[in-house]
Design a protein around this motif. Structure first.
Motif, PDB file in Angstrom:
ATOM      1  N   ASP A  25       0.806  -1.218   0.000  1.00  0.00           N
ATOM      2  CA  ASP A  25       0.000   0.000   0.000  1.00  0.00           C
ATOM      3  C   ASP A  25       0.840   1.269   0.000  1.00  0.00           C
ATOM      4  N   VAL A  26       2.048   1.194  -0.516  1.00  0.00           N
ATOM      5  CA  VAL A  26       2.881   2.394  -0.607  1.00  0.00           C
ATOM      6  C   VAL A  26       2.273   3.335  -1.632  1.00  0.00           C
ATOM      7  N   VAL A  27       1.929   4.535  -1.210  1.00  0.00           N
ATOM      8  CA  VAL A  27       1.257   5.497  -2.079  1.00  0.00           C
ATOM      9  C   VAL A  27       2.203   6.644  -2.396  1.00  0.00           C
ATOM     10  N   ALA A  28       2.270   6.990  -3.665  1.00  0.00           N
ATOM     11  CA  ALA A  28       3.108   8.106  -4.098  1.00  0.00           C
ATOM     12  C   ALA A  28       2.560   8.611  -5.424  1.00  0.00           C
ATOM     13  N   ALA A  29       3.122   9.710  -5.920  1.00  0.00           N
ATOM     14  CA  ALA A  29       2.720  10.241  -7.222  1.00  0.00           C
ATOM     15  C   ALA A  29       3.303   9.350  -8.319  1.00  0.00           C
ATOM     16  N   VAL A  30       2.436   8.663  -9.058  1.00  0.00           N
ATOM     17  CA  VAL A  30       2.863   7.733 -10.100  1.00  0.00           C
ATOM     18  C   VAL A  30       2.891   8.464 -11.441  1.00  0.00           C
ATOM     19  N   ASP A  31       4.054   8.522 -12.063  1.00  0.00           N
ATOM     20  CA  ASP A  31       4.217   9.165 -13.358  1.00  0.00           C
ATOM     21  C   ASP A  31       3.584   8.284 -14.437  1.00  0.00           C
ATOM     22  N   SER A  37       0.201  12.614 -13.447  1.00  0.00           N
ATOM     23  CA  SER A  37       0.471  11.664 -12.364  1.00  0.00           C
ATOM     24  C   SER A  37      -0.787  11.444 -11.550  1.00  0.00           C
ATOM     25  N   ASN A  84      -1.971   9.821  -7.538  1.00  0.00           N
ATOM     26  CA  ASN A  84      -1.542   9.294  -6.241  1.00  0.00           C
ATOM     27  C   ASN A  84      -2.073   7.877  -6.072  1.00  0.00           C
ATOM     28  N   ASN A 134      -0.498   3.359  -5.859  1.00  0.00           N
ATOM     29  CA  ASN A 134       0.633   2.451  -5.746  1.00  0.00           C
ATOM     30  C   ASN A 134       1.167   2.174  -7.144  1.00  0.00           C
ATOM     31  N   SER A 135       2.434   2.427  -7.373  1.00  0.00           N
ATOM     32  CA  SER A 135       3.003   2.333  -8.718  1.00  0.00           C
ATOM     33  C   SER A 135       2.908   0.919  -9.278  1.00  0.00           C
ATOM     34  N   TRP A 190      -8.260   3.043  -6.338  1.00  0.00           N
ATOM     35  CA  TRP A 190      -7.661   4.379  -6.282  1.00  0.00           C
ATOM     36  C   TRP A 190      -8.611   5.462  -6.773  1.00  0.00           C
TER      37      TRP A 190
END
Length: 476
Positions: A330-336, A367, A369, A371-372, A454
């Motif tokens: 569940d690591v969430v970040a801005a996915v390009d 992008s 937010n 999980n990549s 998401w």
């Protein structure tokens, strides 16, 4: 002095009922249109085509409200004429995009601008004639009437098509109610117009004006019922996916242990076969009196390859089942978006033959937010499906941009497409249009689960022989 005898003239009085008939009836209808236009825009704000449809109702509202003032004093005549000539433009625009873009409008979005250009092209001489050459007015009024009638029949025809052929049930429901309201709302005024101009019957059109509010009322019912049906289908799908996820997680766990055992032993079997190839006695007695020792070793190698292929397929199925049953980290970040799709294309290079051309058109800086790993799994499944649909030759278009505050990524191919009777089932787990042994039927189900996780939406449109388009939409 001349004394005029007026004793034989009839006295005409303007009573309250005449006021209600001439002024209040169309005014009240116009205000009702105004209120319903705002309600429709609010209720259907996520619906494709709601903006031109709301503007259509606003133009009708202004036409009814300002009609009495225009015909009595020509006040704001330029605006009155403009609102009337824009009505068919909004009708045509809506017909081209509801419940989704149809035909050429889907590929060339500028086509929706043509009705507005045509309306303005007619408006200029129409307004000029009204002010400078009023005697020529009937000619341009006839042109406008023909334009409105043609747009009306185009709208009705497209609604009839959508009510029957729209790929999603919610769209078919909305189109059916719109078609009903459209026919009822305009069939009665059309009959009245025929009675006036052909049979010479005097029919008070001001009384008929309130009848046309059937259209926005029916439209509102259609939008509400369509949204309710769509929400119901999503709820059923969500419950089905949740319960199925628990089931497949357990099944995947049970299958994984024996599969790992088989797969880990295949490598050792291959080593044994290689060893036997160099040490077996060519003069050994034939196996069962038929096969020489070399034939046995060769056949053993083929059997190992077959077992390995089966084990690999089982491993892939288990991987899909585990991914379907459980989310990844569940690591969430801005996915390009662009970088993720480009990486996916690099991984698929071995499947992209020289006959398949990829057209990548994604705006920079897009992008979401999330999980990549999960988002990239969506691109992998969608692009793999597009590659397989092309069958070695064709085009794949990947478009990404921001529209009205939403991030939209579309993957489109010109492959074989999906039959209409299957389009509503493509997100069902274990349903696949691929030949037996070519797919697990979980790819799009996994994509839908990830996208919904998401906060996004995924839709699919396909025509047999013309290709398939899948759209993924996220809130920015």
């Amino acid at each position: 002095d001349i004394v005029e005898d007026t004793s034989g003239l009839e006295t005409i009085t303007f009573e309250l009922k005449d006021f209600l008939l001439v002024f209040f009836a169309p005014y009240a209808a116009g205000m009702f249109y105004l209120i319903l236009a705002l309600v429709i825009f609010f209720v259907g704000r996520h619906m494709r085509g709601v903006t031109p449809f709301a503007l259509f109702n606003l133009c009708i509202a202004y036409y009814f409200v300002a009609s009495f003032d225009f015909h009595s004093g020509h006040h704001a005549s330029w605006l009155f004429l403009l609102s009337f000539i824009l009505i068919p433009a909004f009708m045509s625009h809506f017909a081209l995009v509801f419940p989704e873009r149809w035909g050429m409008a889907k590929r060339y979005r500028w086509i929706t601008v043509i009705p507005y250009v045509l309306s303005l092209a007619i408006y200029v001489p129409y307004a000029y004639t009204f002010y400078a050459k009023p005697t020529d007015g009937p000619l341009w009024e006839g042109v406008v009437v023909v334009y409105v009638v043609l747009s009306y029949f185009f709208w009705v025809g497209m609604l009839a098509w959508s009510a029957k052929r729209a790929p999603h049930e919610s769209g078919r429901i909305g189109a059916t109610y719109l078609l009903f309201g459209q026919v009822i709302a305009f069939l009665i005024p059309l009959t009245a117009a025929v009675a006036i101009f052909i049979f010479g019957r005097n029919v008070p059109l001001n009384v008929i004006a309130p009848i046309t509010v059937v259209l926005p009322i029916a439209s509102l019912f259609g939008l509400i019922l369509g949204n309710l049906r769509s929400a119901q289908l999503k709820l059923v799908q969500s419950e089905k996916m949740a319960s199925l996820g628990q089931l497949v997680a357990g099944v995947a766990h049970e299958i994984n242990n024996p599969t790992t055992f088989i797969y880990s032993n295949v490598a050792a079997l291959r080593e044994y076969v290689d060893y036997l190839k160099g040490t077996v006695n060519p003069q050994a007695a034939k196996f069962k009196g038929e096969m020489s020792s070399e034939d046995v070793v060769d056949d053993l190698g083929k059997l190992v390859d077959t077992v390995s292929e089966g084990a690999t397929r089982i491993r892939d199925i288990v991987s899909d089942l585990r991914r379907f049953g459980h989310s990844q980290d569940d690591v969430v970040a801005a996915v390009d978006i662009r970088a993720g799709i480009q990486s996916t294309l690099n991984l698929l290079k071995h499947e992209l033959s020289e006959g398949i051309e990829v057209h990548l058109n994604i705006d920079d800086g897009l992008s979401v937010n999330a999980n990549s790993g999960q988002i990239n799994q969506v691109w992998m499944n969608l692009l793999s499906n597009a590659v397989q649909a092309c069958e070695g030759k064709g085009n794949i278009w990947i478009d990404g941009k921001t529209v009205d505050g939403n991030l939209i990524i579309a993957v489109r191919d010109d492959g074989k497409g999906i039959p209409q009777d299957m389009i509503d089932r493509v997100f069902d787990p274990f349903f696949t249009t691929k030949p037996e042994g070519k797919g697990t039927g979980l790819g799009l189900a996994i994509c839908q689960q990830i996208v919904h996780r998401w906060g996004g939406e995924i839709t699919i449109h396909s025509e047999p022989g013309k290709g398939t388009e899948v759209k993924v939409e996220f809130k920015v």
